[in-house]
Design a protein around this motif. Structure first.
Motif, PDB file in Angstrom:
ATOM      1  N   ARG A 896       6.403  16.657  -1.018  1.00  0.00           N
ATOM      2  CA  ARG A 896       6.193  14.959  -0.983  1.00  0.00           C
ATOM      3  C   ARG A 896       5.722  14.404  -2.354  1.00  0.00           C
ATOM      4  O   ARG A 896       5.435  15.449  -3.059  1.00  0.00           O
ATOM      5  N   THR A 897       5.753  13.330  -2.548  1.00  0.00           N
ATOM      6  CA  THR A 897       5.178  12.680  -3.680  1.00  0.00           C
ATOM      7  C   THR A 897       3.335  12.797  -3.352  1.00  0.00           C
ATOM      8  O   THR A 897       3.067  12.304  -2.370  1.00  0.00           O
ATOM      9  N   LEU A 898       2.783  13.360  -4.281  1.00  0.00           N
ATOM     10  CA  LEU A 898       1.337  13.781  -4.252  1.00  0.00           C
ATOM     11  C   LEU A 898       0.447  12.788  -4.891  1.00  0.00           C
ATOM     12  O   LEU A 898       0.695  12.436  -6.117  1.00  0.00           O
ATOM     13  N   ASP A 899      -0.586  12.669  -4.262  1.00  0.00           N
ATOM     14  CA  ASP A 899      -1.796  12.181  -5.193  1.00  0.00           C
ATOM     15  C   ASP A 899      -2.188  12.996  -6.273  1.00  0.00           C
ATOM     16  O   ASP A 899      -2.441  14.272  -5.855  1.00  0.00           O
ATOM     17  N   THR A 900      -2.232  12.862  -7.578  1.00  0.00           N
ATOM     18  CA  THR A 900      -2.415  13.597  -8.676  1.00  0.00           C
ATOM     19  C   THR A 900      -3.959  14.041  -8.589  1.00  0.00           C
ATOM     20  O   THR A 900      -4.428  15.166  -9.122  1.00  0.00           O
ATOM     21  N   GLU A 901      -4.792  13.450  -7.936  1.00  0.00           N
ATOM     22  CA  GLU A 901      -6.348  13.896  -7.904  1.00  0.00           C
ATOM     23  C   GLU A 901      -6.456  14.998  -6.807  1.00  0.00           C
ATOM     24  O   GLU A 901      -7.112  16.140  -7.043  1.00  0.00           O
ATOM     25  N   SER A 902      -5.940  14.538  -5.532  1.00  0.00           N
ATOM     26  CA  SER A 902      -6.351  15.677  -4.539  1.00  0.00           C
ATOM     27  C   SER A 902      -5.250  16.687  -4.079  1.00  0.00           C
ATOM     28  O   SER A 902      -5.439  17.784  -3.364  1.00  0.00           O
ATOM     29  N   HIS A 903      -3.888  16.324  -4.951  1.00  0.00           N
ATOM     30  CA  HIS A 903      -2.958  17.343  -4.559  1.00  0.00           C
ATOM     31  C   HIS A 903      -2.496  17.332  -3.125  1.00  0.00           C
ATOM     32  O   HIS A 903      -1.761  17.971  -2.694  1.00  0.00           O
ATOM     33  N   LEU A 904      -2.560  15.894  -2.605  1.00  0.00           N
ATOM     34  CA  LEU A 904      -2.274  16.038  -0.935  1.00  0.00           C
ATOM     35  C   LEU A 904      -1.298  14.725  -0.872  1.00  0.00           C
ATOM     36  O   LEU A 904      -0.974  14.057  -1.729  1.00  0.00           O
ATOM     37  N   CYS A 905      -0.417  14.747   0.027  1.00  0.00           N
ATOM     38  CA  CYS A 905       0.688  13.681   0.232  1.00  0.00           C
ATOM     39  C   CYS A 905      -0.181  12.885   0.990  1.00  0.00           C
ATOM     40  O   CYS A 905      -1.445  13.025   1.411  1.00  0.00           O
ATOM     41  N   THR A 906       0.510  11.681   1.126  1.00  0.00           N
ATOM     42  CA  THR A 906      -0.132  10.528   1.731  1.00  0.00           C
ATOM     43  C   THR A 906      -0.736  10.616   2.988  1.00  0.00           C
ATOM     44  O   THR A 906      -1.885  10.142   3.281  1.00  0.00           O
ATOM     45  N   PRO A 907       0.188  11.210   3.901  1.00  0.00           N
ATOM     46  CA  PRO A 907      -0.664  11.344   5.301  1.00  0.00           C
ATOM     47  C   PRO A 907      -1.804  12.293   5.174  1.00  0.00           C
ATOM     48  O   PRO A 907      -2.881  11.932   6.098  1.00  0.00           O
ATOM     49  N   CYS A 908      -1.877  13.274   4.523  1.00  0.00           N
ATOM     50  CA  CYS A 908      -3.005  14.330   4.359  1.00  0.00           C
ATOM     51  C   CYS A 908      -4.073  13.403   3.714  1.00  0.00           C
ATOM     52  O   CYS A 908      -5.482  13.793   4.043  1.00  0.00           O
ATOM     53  N   VAL A 909      -3.837  12.507   2.702  1.00  0.00           N
ATOM     54  CA  VAL A 909      -4.952  11.936   1.952  1.00  0.00           C
ATOM     55  C   VAL A 909      -5.736  11.044   3.350  1.00  0.00           C
ATOM     56  O   VAL A 909      -7.087  11.129   3.324  1.00  0.00           O
ATOM     57  N   ASN A 910      -4.988  10.542   3.987  1.00  0.00           N
ATOM     58  CA  ASN A 910      -5.576   9.348   5.113  1.00  0.00           C
ATOM     59  C   ASN A 910      -6.181  10.384   6.196  1.00  0.00           C
ATOM     60  O   ASN A 910      -7.326  10.007   6.484  1.00  0.00           O
ATOM     61  N   ILE A 911      -5.793  11.623   6.517  1.00  0.00           N
ATOM     62  CA  ILE A 911      -6.529  12.308   7.511  1.00  0.00           C
ATOM     63  C   ILE A 911      -7.522  12.956   6.963  1.00  0.00           C
ATOM     64  O   ILE A 911      -8.804  12.760   7.681  1.00  0.00           O
ATOM     65  N   VAL A 912      -7.542  13.421   5.782  1.00  0.00           N
ATOM     66  CA  VAL A 912      -8.950  14.078   5.180  1.00  0.00           C
ATOM     67  C   VAL A 912      -9.898  12.876   4.886  1.00  0.00           C
ATOM     68  O   VAL A 912     -11.359  13.159   5.165  1.00  0.00           O
ATOM     69  N   GLY A 913      -9.561  11.752   4.530  1.00  0.00           N
ATOM     70  CA  GLY A 913     -10.306  10.656   4.126  1.00  0.00           C
ATOM     71  C   GLY A 913     -11.162  10.028   5.577  1.00  0.00           C
ATOM     72  O   GLY A 913     -12.133   9.638   5.480  1.00  0.00           O
ATOM     73  N   ALA A 914     -10.214  10.448   6.617  1.00  0.00           N
ATOM     74  CA  ALA A 914     -11.062   9.810   7.870  1.00  0.00           C
ATOM     75  C   ALA A 914     -11.949  10.869   8.643  1.00  0.00           C
ATOM     76  O   ALA A 914     -12.457  10.672   9.655  1.00  0.00           O
ATOM     77  N   ARG A 915     -11.966  11.997   8.056  1.00  0.00           N
ATOM     78  CA  ARG A 915     -12.819  13.089   8.526  1.00  0.00           C
ATOM     79  C   ARG A 915     -14.275  12.807   8.522  1.00  0.00           C
ATOM     80  O   ARG A 915     -14.696  12.616   7.366  1.00  0.00           O
TER      81      ARG A 915
END
Length: 915
Positions: A896-915
């Protein structure tokens, strides 16, 4: 900067269901748990309370005289599978296990245990008490083994042939047969074991190789007999020194009982001159009979066997004649066509003796020693006397030729010693009285068989059933309540006496026959029907154990709400001439119908080379030893994996192969269990609200498991096994792989994950119930690992039910096959493209179905992206691997297109952020 470790943010599986089965260690605890929770009885009661239809498998009783082996395991576990199938179908299926506890198997084992060689040397009541002790000892051992197999039964209340109520049933059956005129006592030549000193039934015989003396013997004519013989041949030659018949036998010891020579009526017999004697043999056998002397043999004349009827010759060493008779059983394959006939030592010979009113000589006692009737051979053991008789024949000139002969010979299947025919007075069931034989054959035609050829086999056994000898001259068994007139020796089996005996036995047990005063059994005014005398003594014969087990349907069925007849009997193929046959004969005689609706046969268990298992040869394996080594469930799976109606193979290599299948099935259960652990009952998603891929998997799973049920219901356990394995493979290679992404990396409480978990829960429960008849321990272990709130109030997997599982339509099945094909194409690609994009060109017949899967298509193919294109035509028209776009997400591993800081895709950024 290094990539963060996101493993702690994944929804990794967790379950109490261990990866390592450790079956030998865990299974005994499961047996105890089933007993403590009364699982079988509770489910039976629930089914009955719901008005369930009864379904009864009637257990054929094993002998309680030793440890159970793998042949027993196969048979008993198959029975258990069918009982559990009916149970999970919601039927009322009481299973009463049985044990055959009388007869020679137990008596011989007891004598061996006591170190007693001669059963006459111990008081009958003392021996009976010891036999009962040993039988109960082995019953307890066998019951423990049967329970360890994971079988369900009313083990607290088995039927036992030693129980007073059962002994009474046996005698009540005898009384009814006596009333019908179905029983008689008569002198007949019956199979006799000289080692065990008792008559035997045909079902108690096995054939083994034996080396016997093969002799050709001259039966010469005296002067008057010579003239009569030559006249029948139309020959006037009186120059030969002797004239006579040449007979062939492999039992020289029966010659002292010879009274006739049997010929075939339509055969041609030749009068041959060899040197200075005339010998008569069948023309068709002359060359083989005369051997090297045939070249010198001159055929003088021929006559049919019929033309020689009623002539006579002299016995070779006894002072009497041997009459010439005719018999259909004389064949022209071996021997001389002139058959030595001793009515006291052969069934066919006896029938010929009756037909011609010949004397029935039996100069052999119960132990196989010649009596005084045998003259100079008195006191000799019959088989040992063979050599002496041959020597005497040689010395007298009566012996033509002698050699050794290896052949198949009847042996006692208990002591494995050769048996003989011996004319004795025995109690018989008259097979043709009241059309019993023909009615039994008719009844057999109304039964269903698996395999289908079983009908022909059982019918053949009934058609060829000799008069059934039901008396035995031993101690351990149910006594036949017959009395003997002391005035004339007449034996009487009176129904009134038998019914008094049945009542006494029901109250006190059959031992009472030895101690009771005979007068208490006799009705007022009882007199001998032959001589009118009124003094009697008891007979001490016991009943054939095949009769005892053959009336088990009367002892068990038709009582305590259990219907008569039973629905199914399942035993080894030898029971067509054993228990299947004895049961239907007694049932037709007493109840006018077969005692079972379906007969299923299982094959023998051989070693891995196809040889019969034998502990003495190092190829036999006890069931307990096998379960200690491999566990019962792996052995149960082996039982399902084989075509059980045929002979099967068993051994370490076979078990290793089955063990691999078991591990796959267990791993699939563990995968499903591990991924539903955190599914709250209130968040279970209904089928209609699941994602299309999950609905598809449930429909396919239902199809597989409904086919498993269908195979169960037609007794096709092997076919059910194949479908269970196919279900595991199909789900594993497609659906379970597809779910790893949404299960592990989606939001823990997200709708996609809950849909997947709900589909897994449905598949898990259906799969566990389908497995339960075969893998009872593992299915129960898996069921207990399901969170309590998700079990539908079913404490045990056996509290659940099969249910009506629908079969997917052809379009759904086709879609599943297309997905499997596409997944295989992806898997066959370059590993570097494993998580790449794919381009699929689909024909009009399948495009819409694939499109409707939405993101489920990408999940099913385990790729990062799918481009689906419609084209004219049918099926998959094109398939192409494409290089992935973007980068690999450090958490979900999709490109996917990744967040440069976390190396995560957008769905994973949202999941990790919500934990």
């Amino acid at each position: 900067m290094s990539t963060p470790d996101y493993r702690a943010t994944l929804n990794l599986p967790t379950t109490s269901f261990a990866m390592k089965a450790e079956l030998p260690k865990r299974e005994p605890d499961r047996v105890a748990w089933w007993r403590e929770h009364d699982v079988f009885a509770r489910r039976l009661a629930r089914n009955k309370a719901a008005g369930a239809a009864p379904w009864v498998l009637h257990d054929g009783p094993p002998y309680a005289n030793g440890a159970l082996h793998m042949g027993h395991f196969l048979n008993m576990v198959l029975k258990d599978m069918f009982v559990k199938i009916a149970l999970l179908d919601g039927k009322w299926t009481p299973f009463i296990p049985g044990w055959d506890m009388h007869g020679l198997p137990i008596e011989l084992e007891t004598l061996k245990h006591l170190g007693i060689k001669d059963f006459h040397s111990i008081d009958p009541l003392q021996l009976r008490a010891k036999c009962k002790e040993r039988a109960i000892f082995w019953l307890d051992r066998q019951r423990s083994t049967r329970m360890r197999m994971g079988t369900f039964a009313d083990f607290e209340h088995p039927y036992r042939t030693v129980d007073a109520s059962y002994e009474a049933t046996i005698v009540e059956a005898l009384a009814s047969l006596a009333e019908q005129g179905q029983l008689y006592k008569g002198l007949r030549s019956t199979l006799w074991c000289i080692h065990d000193e008792t008559a035997l039934a045909e079902a108690e015989i096995e054939y083994e190789e034996k080396t016997s003396p093969s002799i050709y013997v001259r039966f010469r004519a005296d002067a008057a007999q010579r003239a009569a013989l030559l006249q029948r041949f139309g020959v006037l030659d009186n120059t030969a020194a002797s004239v006579g018949f040449l007979i062939w036998t492999t039992t020289p010891w029966t010659l002292p009982a010879n009274v006739a020579i049997a010929l075939r009526a339509d055969a041609d017999y030749g009068l041959y001159r060899i040197d200075d004697e005339l010998l008569i043999v069948a023309v068709a056998l002359a060359e083989s009979a005369f051997g090297p002397h045939f070249e010198r043999a001159k055929l003088l004349a021929t006559a049919s066997g019929e033309a020689l009827d009623s002539l006579a010759v002299r016995h070779p060493f006894a002072d009497r004649d041997s009459q010439i008779v005719l018999a259909d059983y004389v064949d022209l394959a071996t021997g001389t066509g002139a058959v030595h006939t001793a009515p006291g030592h052969g069934a066919d010979d006896f029938a010929t003796g009756v037909k011609y009113d010949l004397p029935i000589l039996c100069p052999v006692d119960a132990k196989g020693r010649f009596t005084s009737e045998a003259g100079i051979y008195a006191g000799l053991e019959i088989f040992s006397a063979n050599a002496r008789i041959v020597e005497d024949l040689q010395a007298s000139g009566a012996l033509w030729h002698a050699r050794e002969f290896k052949h198949s010979y009847p042996h006692c299947w208990r002591c494995h010693n050769p048996v003989i025919f011996r004319a004795t007075a025995q109690w018989f069931i008259a097979m043709d009285q009241n059309r019993l034989r023909s009615r039994a054959v008719e009844a057999a035609g109304n039964v269903t068989y698996e395999p289908a050829w079983g009908q022909g086999r059982l019918s053949q056994m009934l058609e060829n059933h000799p008069e059934w000898c039901i008396s035995r001259q031993r101690t351990w068994g149910t006594p036949i309540p017959a009395v003997v007139c002391t005035a004339c020796g007449e034996s009487i089996l009176d129904a009134r006496v038998a019914r008094v005996a049945a009542a006494r036995f029901a109250e006190h047990g059959a031992d009472i026959w030895w101690s009771d005063d005979l007068a208490s059994y006799l009705p007022k005014g009882f007199a001998c029907p032959k001589c009118a005398a009124t003094t009697f003594e008891k007979e001490k014969n016991i009943v054939d154990i095949w009769f005892e087990s053959g009336v088990s349907h009367m002892a068990v069925l038709g009582k305590n709400d259990i219907p008569w007849p039973g629905d199914l009997v399942l035993e080894g193929g030898d029971q067509y001439r054993g228990w299947f046959r004895s049961s239907i004969v007694t049932a037709v005689a007493l109840k006018k119908a077969a005692p079972y609706r379906t007969v299923v046969k299982n094959g023998w268990v051989n070693d891995e080379q196809g040889r019969p298992m034998s502990k003495s040869k190092g190829t036999g394996i006890d069931a307990d030893d096998a379960m200690t080594k491999w566990g019962a469930d792996v052995l149960r799976l082996w039982s399902a994996s084989v075509e059980f109606v045929d002979d099967v193979r068993f051994g370490p290599n076979v078990v290793d192969q089955v063990g691999r299948v078991y591990r796959n099935l267990r791993n699939r259960l563990r995968f499903m269990l591990g991924n539903i652990e955190d599914l709250p009952p209130e968040e279970v998603v209904g089928r209609e609200a699941m994602t299309p891929l999950d609905r598809l998997a449930c429909e396919i799973g239902d199809t597989f498991l409904s086919e498993v049920q269908a195979n169960y219901h037609r007794y096709a356990i092997h076919d059910a096994y194949l479908r269970l394995v196919e279900f595991e493979s199909s789900m594993s290679t497609l659906y379970f792989d597809a779910l790893k992404d949404p299960l592990y990396s989606d939001a823990r409480h997200g709708t996609r994950r809950r849909s997947a978990q709900s589909a897994l829960l449905h598949l898990l429960k259906s799969f566990a119930v389908a497995l339960a008849p075969v893998l009872s321990f593992t299915a129960e272990e898996a069921w207990q690992a399901i969170p309590a709130g998700l079990r539908d109030d079913a404490e045990s997997v056996f509290d659940a039910s099969f249910g009506a599982l629908p079969h997917a339509n052809e379009e759904t099945l086709h879609l599943w096959d297309v997905l499997r094909d596409l997944r295989a194409r992806v898997a066959a690609g370059d590993p570097r493209d494993f998580e790449a994009r794919v381009h699929v060109t689909a024909g009009e017949d399948i495009y819409d179905r694939l499109h409707d899967l939405g993101d489920g298509l990408r999940e099913a193919l385990v790729v990062s992206d799918v481009h689906l294109e419609r084209a004219s035509g049918a099926g998959i028209i094109g398939f192409e691997h494409l290089r992935a776009e973007g980068e690999k997400c450090a958490r979900c591993w999709k490109f996917r297109t990744l967040d440069t800081e976390s190396h995560l895709c957008t769905p994973c950024v949202n999941i990790v952020g919500a934990r």
